[in-house]
Design a protein around this motif. Structure first.
Motif, PDB file in Angstrom:
ATOM      1  N   UNK A  49       0.526  -1.071   0.392  1.00  0.00           N
ATOM      2  CA  UNK A  49       0.193   0.196   0.316  1.00  0.00           C
ATOM      3  C   UNK A  49       0.807   1.426  -0.013  1.00  0.00           C
ATOM      4  N   UNK A  50       1.504   1.451  -0.991  1.00  0.00           N
ATOM      5  CA  UNK A  50       2.122   2.642  -1.138  1.00  0.00           C
ATOM      6  C   UNK A  50       1.847   4.578  -0.762  1.00  0.00           C
ATOM      7  N   UNK A  51       0.717   4.816  -0.737  1.00  0.00           N
ATOM      8  CA  UNK A  51       0.131   5.965  -0.260  1.00  0.00           C
ATOM      9  C   UNK A  51      -0.458   5.622   0.558  1.00  0.00           C
ATOM     10  N   UNK A  52      -0.332   4.520   1.709  1.00  0.00           N
ATOM     11  CA  UNK A  52      -0.840   4.769   3.280  1.00  0.00           C
ATOM     12  C   UNK A  52       0.223   5.296   3.669  1.00  0.00           C
ATOM     13  N   UNK A  53       0.050   6.069   5.373  1.00  0.00           N
ATOM     14  CA  UNK A  53       0.387   7.328   5.824  1.00  0.00           C
ATOM     15  C   UNK A  53       0.360   6.477   7.436  1.00  0.00           C
ATOM     16  N   UNK A  54       1.702   5.754   7.870  1.00  0.00           N
ATOM     17  CA  UNK A  54       1.666   5.556   8.953  1.00  0.00           C
ATOM     18  C   UNK A  54       0.732   6.186  10.597  1.00  0.00           C
ATOM     19  N   UNK A  55       1.577   6.070  10.857  1.00  0.00           N
ATOM     20  CA  UNK A  55      -0.031   6.236  12.260  1.00  0.00           C
ATOM     21  C   UNK A  55       0.985   5.849  13.355  1.00  0.00           C
ATOM     22  N   UNK A  56       1.082   4.552  14.008  1.00  0.00           N
ATOM     23  CA  UNK A  56       1.452   3.532  15.120  1.00  0.00           C
ATOM     24  C   UNK A  56       1.510   2.050  14.061  1.00  0.00           C
ATOM     25  N   UNK A  57       2.352   1.983  15.349  1.00  0.00           N
ATOM     26  CA  UNK A  57       2.220   0.524  14.613  1.00  0.00           C
ATOM     27  C   UNK A  57       1.031  -0.918  14.310  1.00  0.00           C
ATOM     28  N   UNK A  58       1.381  -0.573  12.821  1.00  0.00           N
ATOM     29  CA  UNK A  58       0.146  -1.551  12.336  1.00  0.00           C
ATOM     30  C   UNK A  58      -1.044  -0.595  12.322  1.00  0.00           C
ATOM     31  N   UNK A  59      -0.649   0.630  12.201  1.00  0.00           N
ATOM     32  CA  UNK A  59      -1.729   1.697  12.007  1.00  0.00           C
ATOM     33  C   UNK A  59      -1.421   2.279  10.857  1.00  0.00           C
ATOM     34  N   UNK A  60      -2.154   2.559   9.843  1.00  0.00           N
ATOM     35  CA  UNK A  60      -1.949   3.362   8.743  1.00  0.00           C
ATOM     36  C   UNK A  60      -3.526   3.868   8.487  1.00  0.00           C
ATOM     37  N   UNK A  61      -3.692   5.269   7.812  1.00  0.00           N
ATOM     38  CA  UNK A  61      -4.560   5.501   6.697  1.00  0.00           C
ATOM     39  C   UNK A  61      -4.263   6.174   5.276  1.00  0.00           C
ATOM     40  N   UNK A  62      -4.996   5.402   4.791  1.00  0.00           N
ATOM     41  CA  UNK A  62      -5.749   5.554   3.670  1.00  0.00           C
ATOM     42  C   UNK A  62      -6.008   6.930   3.576  1.00  0.00           C
ATOM     43  N   UNK A  63      -5.317   7.831   2.850  1.00  0.00           N
ATOM     44  CA  UNK A  63      -6.038   9.098   3.065  1.00  0.00           C
ATOM     45  C   UNK A  63      -6.391   9.359   1.652  1.00  0.00           C
ATOM     46  N   UNK A  64      -7.423  10.021   2.018  1.00  0.00           N
ATOM     47  CA  UNK A  64      -7.953  10.805   0.714  1.00  0.00           C
ATOM     48  C   UNK A  64      -7.726  11.657  -0.340  1.00  0.00           C
ATOM     49  N   UNK A  65      -8.472  11.692  -1.470  1.00  0.00           N
ATOM     50  CA  UNK A  65      -7.588  13.505  -2.424  1.00  0.00           C
ATOM     51  C   UNK A  65      -7.810  14.363  -1.676  1.00  0.00           C
ATOM     52  N   UNK A  66      -7.330  15.373  -1.823  1.00  0.00           N
ATOM     53  CA  UNK A  66      -6.351  15.178  -2.490  1.00  0.00           C
ATOM     54  C   UNK A  66      -4.876  14.738  -1.704  1.00  0.00           C
ATOM     55  N   UNK A  67      -5.061  14.317  -0.531  1.00  0.00           N
ATOM     56  CA  UNK A  67      -3.730  13.953   0.218  1.00  0.00           C
ATOM     57  C   UNK A  67      -3.136  12.656  -0.601  1.00  0.00           C
ATOM     58  N   UNK A  68      -3.787  12.020  -1.130  1.00  0.00           N
ATOM     59  CA  UNK A  68      -3.002  10.984  -1.692  1.00  0.00           C
ATOM     60  C   UNK A  68      -2.311  11.256  -2.757  1.00  0.00           C
ATOM     61  N   UNK A  69      -1.633  12.160  -3.440  1.00  0.00           N
ATOM     62  CA  UNK A  69      -1.295  12.198  -4.000  1.00  0.00           C
ATOM     63  C   UNK A  69      -0.306  13.332  -3.487  1.00  0.00           C
ATOM     64  N   UNK A  70       0.724  13.371  -2.035  1.00  0.00           N
ATOM     65  CA  UNK A  70       1.760  13.535  -1.147  1.00  0.00           C
ATOM     66  C   UNK A  70       2.766  12.953  -1.882  1.00  0.00           C
ATOM     67  N   UNK A  71       3.118  13.286  -2.637  1.00  0.00           N
ATOM     68  CA  UNK A  71       5.540  13.064  -2.843  1.00  0.00           C
ATOM     69  C   UNK A  71       5.971  13.486  -1.971  1.00  0.00           C
ATOM     70  N   UNK A  72       6.378  11.959  -2.061  1.00  0.00           N
ATOM     71  CA  UNK A  72       8.294  12.123  -1.475  1.00  0.00           C
ATOM     72  C   UNK A  72       9.296  12.857  -1.707  1.00  0.00           C
ATOM     73  N   UNK A  73      10.298  13.802  -0.866  1.00  0.00           N
ATOM     74  CA  UNK A  73      11.325  14.401  -1.245  1.00  0.00           C
ATOM     75  C   UNK A  73      12.083  13.823  -0.188  1.00  0.00           C
ATOM     76  N   UNK A  74      13.601  14.179  -0.826  1.00  0.00           N
ATOM     77  CA  UNK A  74      14.606  13.644   0.021  1.00  0.00           C
ATOM     78  C   UNK A  74      14.755  15.400   1.154  1.00  0.00           C
ATOM     79  N   UNK A  75      14.682  16.200   0.178  1.00  0.00           N
ATOM     80  CA  UNK A  75      14.569  17.541   0.761  1.00  0.00           C
ATOM     81  C   UNK A  75      13.497  18.063   0.422  1.00  0.00           C
ATOM     82  N   UNK A  76      12.468  17.671   1.677  1.00  0.00           N
ATOM     83  CA  UNK A  76      10.719  18.112   2.100  1.00  0.00           C
ATOM     84  C   UNK A  76      10.753  19.052   1.984  1.00  0.00           C
TER      85      UNK A  76
END
Length: 163
Positions: A49-76
């Motif tokens: 689930x590459x677009x899930x956001x971790x909350x705690x151990x074994x707990x995630x949020x499946x973000x709704x749009x538009x947050x589903x499109x929040x991308x990674x950067x090594x310099x965020x």
């Protein structure tokens, strides 16, 4: 004017784009979506689930749009306090809003190839425990669970030094 919107990304497909200038330290948004409880047992589970956001151990949020499109950067341009996105520097109108996925991922089996294009791109992004002390300190907003996970890794295990 909208503070942000989904638009074309130079990093990956769609992204969150600043609809106005956003000053450093400003709350941008809170990620919303259904909470998911999932125990990853394999590397495949960790990558499922590459677009899930971790909350705690074994707990995630499946973000709704538009947050589903929040991308990674090594310099965020932003970090997270809980599920709240906060700018870590001034963000110009039209610029993509990004976070470091390592700061919202705690499964040591998770990894992704990076295409962010930052000068200090790590090429391979892994869970929070693999951040160097310099990378960790550069991001002022990291959810408490992941901050604790990182610090526990530094106290004796030195996880970030392991390959």
């Amino acid at each position: 004017m909208r503070q942000f919107y989904s638009g074309n990304s130079g990093i990956h497909g769609k992204g969150l784009i600043a609809g106005e200038n956003i000053p450093k330290g400003k709350i941008i948004s809170r990620i919303k979506g259904p909470i998911k409880f999932k125990v990853n047992k394999t590397r495949g589970d960790a990558l499922a689930h590459p677009d899930w956001v971790g909350v705690k151990k074994d707990i995630w949020i499946d973000p709704l749009r538009p947050h589903k499109f929040l991308n990674h950067s090594c310099s965020p341009s932003a970090g997270m306090r809980g599920l709240t996105i906060i700018s870590i520097r001034d963000i110009r109108e039209g610029e993509e809003i990004t976070v470091d996925y390592s700061t919202i991922e705690g499964d040591r089996r998770w990894e992704m190839k990076c295409a962010c294009g930052a000068k200090k791109c790590r090429k391979l992004v892994r869970s929070v425990e693999f951040l160097t002390p310099e990378q960790f300190k550069a991001i002022p907003y990291i959810p408490a669970y992941f901050k604790k996970l990182y610090l526990n890794g530094q106290n004796g295990r030195g996880v970030y030094n392991k390959n």
